[in-house]
Design a protein around this motif. Structure first.
Motif, PDB file in Angstrom:
ATOM      1  N   LEU A 243      35.158 -18.988  41.244  1.00  0.00           N
ATOM      2  CA  LEU A 243      33.924 -18.302  40.854  1.00  0.00           C
ATOM      3  C   LEU A 243      33.515 -17.315  41.944  1.00  0.00           C
ATOM      4  CD1 LEU A 243      31.785 -21.246  39.412  1.00  0.00           C
ATOM      5  CD2 LEU A 243      32.987 -19.487  38.131  1.00  0.00           C
ATOM      6  N   VAL A 244      33.620 -17.756  43.177  1.00  0.00           N
ATOM      7  CA  VAL A 244      33.293 -16.890  44.305  1.00  0.00           C
ATOM      8  C   VAL A 244      34.266 -15.718  44.333  1.00  0.00           C
ATOM      9  CG1 VAL A 244      33.115 -16.768  46.825  1.00  0.00           C
ATOM     10  CG2 VAL A 244      32.306 -18.795  45.616  1.00  0.00           C
ATOM     11  N   THR A 245      35.556 -16.005  44.097  1.00  0.00           N
ATOM     12  CA  THR A 245      36.567 -14.946  44.081  1.00  0.00           C
ATOM     13  C   THR A 245      36.255 -13.904  43.021  1.00  0.00           C
ATOM     14  OG1 THR A 245      38.227 -16.532  44.826  1.00  0.00           O
ATOM     15  CG2 THR A 245      39.027 -14.474  43.869  1.00  0.00           C
ATOM     16  N   VAL A 246      35.899 -14.356  41.826  1.00  0.00           N
ATOM     17  CA  VAL A 246      35.598 -13.425  40.734  1.00  0.00           C
ATOM     18  C   VAL A 246      34.400 -12.549  41.086  1.00  0.00           C
ATOM     19  CG1 VAL A 246      34.778 -13.278  38.334  1.00  0.00           C
ATOM     20  CG2 VAL A 246      36.641 -14.832  38.931  1.00  0.00           C
ATOM     21  N   ILE A 247      33.355 -13.170  41.607  1.00  0.00           N
ATOM     22  CA  ILE A 247      32.145 -12.418  41.969  1.00  0.00           C
ATOM     23  C   ILE A 247      32.442 -11.432  43.098  1.00  0.00           C
ATOM     24  CG2 ILE A 247      29.833 -12.639  42.966  1.00  0.00           C
ATOM     25  CD1 ILE A 247      29.701 -15.360  41.367  1.00  0.00           C
TER      26      ILE A 247
END
Length: 151
Positions: free
Chosen positions: A117-121
């Motif tokens: 999720l952090v990677t996507v954001i």
């Protein structure tokens, strides 16, 4: 067989990236369980030292790879790889510490599995990658899944 039907695919037709991804899921799943066992026996810091030593066999194997030095920019890529190691190692210490402080493997492992999720954001913010509606739905479902696993 009619012209509109597609022939059945064999296992060999599965892309290599998918096999490697499945292998990663299995290995990291086993790693998550092992991490809980470790957390009850040694400190997160000692784990990171021993974890790093455990990387030596794959490193020795990679030293003999013909692909070792293929890169667009070895200095820049090497710097990014170093930072990745620092981030991963520090995250590993926090992960093992969370297990050692009472976190249950069945909750902690899926919870930290939200790292993508952090990677996507960050990919959206830093790399200007687009996020589709399907990906947003996937992120929402991941959050719901983690909640359900924790109750």
């Amino acid at each position: 067989m009619a012209e509109t039907e597609t022939p059945p695919r064999s296992i060999a037709a599965v892309p290599a990236w998918l096999w490697l991804s499945l292998l990663t899921i299995f290995l990291w799943g086993a790693w998550g369980l092992q991490s809980k066992i470790i957390a009850e026996r040694i400190s997160p810091w000692m784990n990171q030292v021993l974890f790093s030593l455990g990387l030596l066999p794959p490193v020795v194997w990679m030293l003999f790879s013909k692909n070792l030095r293929t890169a667009v920019s070895l200095p820049k890529g090497g710097a990014y790889a170093f930072v990745t190691g620092v981030l991963g190692g520090t995250g590993n210490i926090a992960f093992i510490a969370s297990m050692g402080m009472g976190g249950k493997a069945a909750i902690v492992v899926p919870f930290v599995g939200l790292a993508p999720l952090v990677t996507v954001i960050m990919a959206r913010a830093v790399l200007k990658e687009k996020i589709t509606r399907a990906q947003v739905a996937g992120l929402a479902l991941a959050l719901i899944a983690i909640y359900l696993l924790s109750i």
